[in-house]
Design an enzyme around this catalytic site. Sequence first.
Site, PDB file in Angstrom:
ATOM      1  N   CYS A 169      60.824 -14.855  63.893  1.00  0.00           N
ATOM      2  CA  CYS A 169      61.459 -14.382  65.125  1.00  0.00           C
ATOM      3  C   CYS A 169      60.385 -13.662  65.923  1.00  0.00           C
ATOM      4  O   CYS A 169      59.238 -14.097  65.945  1.00  0.00           O
ATOM      5  CB  CYS A 169      62.662 -13.492  64.808  1.00  0.00           C
ATOM      6  SG  CYS A 169      62.268 -12.053  63.798  1.00  0.00           S
ATOM      7  N   ARG A 200      63.163 -17.278  75.111  1.00  0.00           N
ATOM      8  CA  ARG A 200      61.882 -16.805  74.574  1.00  0.00           C
ATOM      9  C   ARG A 200      61.166 -17.957  73.866  1.00  0.00           C
ATOM     10  O   ARG A 200      59.950 -18.099  73.976  1.00  0.00           O
ATOM     11  CB  ARG A 200      62.089 -15.627  73.624  1.00  0.00           C
ATOM     12  CG  ARG A 200      62.560 -14.360  74.318  1.00  0.00           C
ATOM     13  CD  ARG A 200      62.684 -13.195  73.369  1.00  0.00           C
ATOM     14  NE  ARG A 200      61.377 -12.739  72.896  1.00  0.00           N
ATOM     15  CZ  ARG A 200      61.214 -11.858  71.914  1.00  0.00           C
ATOM     16  NH1 ARG A 200      62.266 -11.371  71.277  1.00  0.00           N
ATOM     17  NH2 ARG A 200      60.008 -11.489  71.538  1.00  0.00           N
TER      18      ARG A 200
END
Length: 289
Positions: A237, A179
Site C-alpha cells: 500500500c 493513487r
Amino acid sequence: MQTLMDVATLKDLVGAGSTDRRTVLLDVRWALGDPHGREHYLAAHLPGAVFVDLATELAGPADPFRGRHPLPALEQFQASVRAWGVRSGDVVVAYDDSGNLAAARLWWMLRDAGFPDVYLLDGGLAAWRDAGFAVESGEPEPEPGDVELAGGAMPVIDAGQAASWGRQGLLLDARAGERYRGEFEPVDPRAGHIPGAVSAPTTANLGADGRFLSPATLRERYTGLGVRAGVPTAVYCGSGVTAAHEIAALEIAGFPAALYPGSFSEWSNNAANPVVTGDTSYADGSSAQ
C-alpha cells in the site's frame, strides 16, 4: 485460523469474566491525515480498551530507505505489547473506528510475532455502538504483561522481490485507485504504482457498515483479480498499514499473502525503481507491462 470476532461474541467473552483466559482490548485509532487518534480514544472507547499509538508503537521512525511506517524492532514491539498489559495465553481483540484499516496493522504484527489468539473486531467501534453496548472515556492503567514474542511467522517480501513479483505471482496494490493510477499522491515523492501490480483498493473489502464482506464475496473479488491457489500473492500500500487489512481480507477469503512492509513509500523514494501510471492491470490479474 479465525481472523474476525463479532461484537456479540466479544460481549459474551468479556462478560464471562474468565480468570484463567483474559481478553485484552486494544484500540488502534489512526487515520492518514488525522493526528487526533488519542483524543478520539479518550472521548469514547470500548470498556477497558487500551490505546495503541500506531505511529510510535506499531512503526519505527520514517526512513526513505524503509518507508513512512517501517516495522519496529521486535524488542521494541514486545515492550509495547507488554505495556498494554498483554500476557501469555491472553486473547487480544483489536479494533478502530475506520473499518479496521488501522487495527489490521496490529493484528498482522501480533500474528507475525507468533501470537495466535488475536482477532479484529468486525465493524469496530461503530458496530459495538450500533449493538447498543456501552463505551467509556478516560484511560485505564493496565498492569504490565509478560508476553514473549518471536518473529517471522507471516510471509514478507522486500523491494527486490516486489520488482519481479508480478512476473512470478500476483502483486496487489491496496491503495485507492486514483493513487494507483498516479492521478493523486498526497504523501509519497512520486505518483503511480510498482510495475506489474494490480489495483485492489482495501476499502472494497468492506460493506457500507464497515464490516468485512462475506468470505464468499471476498473470494469472488480476489479470484476476479487473479488470485488463485498456488499463485504467490503479495500486497503493498502506501506505507504497509492498509496492506495488512488486505492480507486479513485475503485470509478470510481463504488465500495466504505476503506483505511488502516498505510499500510504495519505500519504493518511490528510490529513483532507480520504475514507477508507472495509468490503469495497467486487467481483471484477471495480468498486466499491460
